[in-house]
Write a protein that holds these residues in place. Sequence first.
Motif, mmCIF file in Angstrom:
data_model
loop_
_atom_site.group_PDB
_atom_site.id
_atom_site.type_symbol
_atom_site.label_atom_id
_atom_site.label_comp_id
_atom_site.label_asym_id
_atom_site.label_seq_id
_atom_site.Cartn_x
_atom_site.Cartn_y
_atom_site.Cartn_z
ATOM 1 N N LEU A 730 0.380 -1.599 -0.096
ATOM 2 C CA LEU A 730 -0.024 -0.288 -0.333
ATOM 3 C C LEU A 730 0.846 1.094 -0.133
ATOM 4 N N GLU A 731 2.067 1.444 0.774
ATOM 5 C CA GLU A 731 2.425 2.379 0.989
ATOM 6 C C GLU A 731 3.618 2.746 -0.372
ATOM 7 N N LEU A 732 4.187 1.578 -0.778
ATOM 8 C CA LEU A 732 4.462 2.396 -2.703
ATOM 9 C C LEU A 732 3.484 2.195 -3.554
ATOM 10 N N GLN A 733 2.492 1.495 -3.441
ATOM 11 C CA GLN A 733 0.966 1.924 -4.182
ATOM 12 C C GLN A 733 0.921 3.367 -4.109
ATOM 13 N N LEU A 734 0.588 4.136 -2.950
ATOM 14 C CA LEU A 734 0.463 5.461 -2.796
ATOM 15 C C LEU A 734 1.582 6.177 -2.692
ATOM 16 N N LYS A 735 2.743 5.736 -2.790
ATOM 17 C CA LYS A 735 4.309 6.936 -2.928
ATOM 18 C C LYS A 735 4.098 8.086 -3.318
ATOM 19 N N ARG A 736 3.701 7.674 -5.232
ATOM 20 C CA ARG A 736 3.275 9.329 -6.081
ATOM 21 C C ARG A 736 2.496 9.848 -5.908
ATOM 22 N N THR A 737 1.385 9.042 -5.244
ATOM 23 C CA THR A 737 0.129 9.681 -4.785
ATOM 24 C C THR A 737 0.457 11.245 -4.528
ATOM 25 N N GLY A 738 1.210 11.534 -3.389
ATOM 26 C CA GLY A 738 1.766 12.792 -2.353
ATOM 27 C C GLY A 738 0.519 12.445 -0.964
#
Length: 838
Positions: A730-738
């Motif tokens: 989850l952290e990696l999937q949301l990393k680039r979303t800000g």
Amino acid sequence: MLATTFTSSLKSDSVRKEIQEGMSLHDLILQQQRLLEIIASVHDLFADRAYPQQAFKRLLNDLQALTGSEYGFIGEVVPQGNSIPQLLPLAINNFAEDSSWSFATSLQTVAHSGQPLIRNMGSTTAEHLSAPSFSFLGLPVIHHQKVLMVIGLAGYHTTYSTTTLSLLQPLLQALGGLHFREIKDRSTDQLLKDYTSLQSELESLILTLDDIVFEMDEKKVFTRVWCNQESLLFRPREEVIGKNISEVLGEHALAFNRMADKILHTGEPQEYIYPDIRQDDQRWYELKMRLIINKTAAPRRILLLIKNVSEREKRYSSYLQSQSELRRSNQLLSICQQMGKMGGWEFNVTTGETYWTQEVYTLREVPSNFPISLPSSINFYHPGDQPTFITAVHQLREEKIPYDLELRHISAKGTHTWVRTVGRPIYNSHGHLTHFRGIIMDITDKKDAELELLKARDHAQKAAQSRSDFLSVMSHEIRTPLNAIIGIAGILQSMSGPEHIDVVHNLQFSANHLLGLINDILDFSKMEAGKVELEHIPFAPAALFQGIVRNYLPLAEAKGITLYTQIDHNIPPIINGDPVRLSQILNNLLNNAIKFTPTGSVTLEVARQNLAGPRCILSFAVKDTGIGIVPDMQEKVFDTFVQEDTATTRHYGGTGLGLAITKKLIHLYNSNITVESKKNEGTVFRFNINFAIPEKDNRHLAQEEKYADGCLEGMKLLVVEDNAINIRILELQLKRTGATTVTARNGHQALARLQEQEFDAVILDLHMPEMNGYETIPHIQHLQPDAFIVVLTADIMPEVRERLSRLHIKDLLPKPYAAHDLLTILKKQHSRKPMRMV
């Protein structure tokens, strides 16, 4: 008796006197013969209980002619207690009211005294010193010393004597006997009267009016015949008189001779019923033989009374047949009651009488002399059920409400059973209540079966729950690591170089294949439980078909086969339906086709059958040039866990659930799937689905939104997940979303984080230690009601969505989920919230 009276009268002094005074013996004999005829005809008076006036009129005329009288009266004596009896006129001729002395008074005198009265013109008596103006003869008709009738005769040109009294005495006796019997039997049924009157002389006299009467001498020669209807005689009258029995009766002569000999020998009356001698006539007759009793030693005579009893015999035959059928019906009813363990009861509301059939006595184990009543039945029911029965009986008796109950029953010997007891009010044709009737049926076997079914249902429910729990656990335990595998594969795909693309692709394919197997098992379980429902949402069918085919191109190319599509250009751009289930159907069929096609091609054909209207029927066909299916297996391949043979399973793999699920899904669309196949030549699966066409064109639905980096800038997320790998994904999937993420390993930690700071959304797992997701949701809604909740779970059983719906949670993503789907939900909620002021 009449012949004896006639003979005696010839020897009497009064007769000699009459002869000496000028009446010849011949005239006297004619007078006696005329009297006999009157006596014979007098029975016509009593053939009809209505006492027709014309019959009495005729009798009075005959008496006046016989005695030379000018006036006549016949009246019935009606007693008036101690008063002078009243006379009810039956016939009156020339009655003169202006007589020198009262005709009526003389009749009253005869009725009161019961003695005959003679008064001739010119005579005087002590009682009446003046001479009467005309002669009068008053005759009482007496039976058993009781005056029943009075006959009055009078005239200016006749003289009455004791000889006249002697002459008329047999007539008076006959009238007395007949009228006495008529008074007693006026209200009795005529048929019963015919049967009961056979034992008396009076009955013999009445029966002389039967259809045919014969007189026969002791040599069995017919001497006289009386018959009201000549057509009833089987021979002309002249062929009967003077002939004996053998000459007249043909085949019946033997029976008639035997009866005649017996009655001549013993004097006992004889009876015989026989068919008509004429072969073409279907009538039946009843013969009664009687000896004519003479007071003198005259030759004996036999009277034969023959009556047409055809209708009676038909009725009797019908009666016997009805009785036979009734006995057979009763026997069948008894057998049915015994086999069905059912008895009947009846309560007469007028008499209070209660009746049970034998089966009720058997059921209640009481003797046949057991005193029964409607209230006494209460004691045969279980104490716990007696109030119910008492209420039902009360409502039946007082309010006429039928009842139908199943109650516990205890017999007199303590046998416990279950019974069905029914009670109904019974009304007659006029709508008046006459009876209560009902049945009592032993339903112990039925109740035992019901209890067994309840137990079986409970076991089945427990088994179903156990299966559901097992599948829920299996779903969670398998999908959780699959979520990690597919998530990592997705991340690696975006990070890996060209040299690792094939490895990542193989990893994704294997994970998705395993996910498909798990989905098949879970989908089949949901279908078996009836928990699968189709959605009806707009989607672009062409894009759906192209996407499905595009996914299978690498697999087809890897096997060296060609994948074709033939999509009808008349298919609407947008239709309403369930794109997920339609994709599942086509994925199963295409996957099977590619799997079982070593060389050649696989084709997906989609055509529109109707070209107008608010709905469209799409016809689907998935064709391949593969190994085919033998005829015997073409229907069985749709069964659960079935493939053509074990070698197929070993060589090609699979669970055997794909086609079973496909068939059930197509059935949800109210359609069916067919298969055409030849061994080693290929297979074609066909089905049709009816879709609705939406009024609004939603072509933009086919476009998938792309999310740029920083799309969730400023959004604070709380991730509640006990699996470290899933947290990392989850952290990696949301990393680039800000978005900013804070993690918690269970519900308790999540509540602590919620009390420390505010969040825009909570990403929540359901299965966690200490406090699971279901328990945590109400606390989140209480602490931060504005925080949006997205549930991620590996448990996709139908009960999960129902339980979350009760908690007002609508957004659910089953693991493994696509990162794009999660971003879509979060982006939609992020766009709705106002900018957070820092």
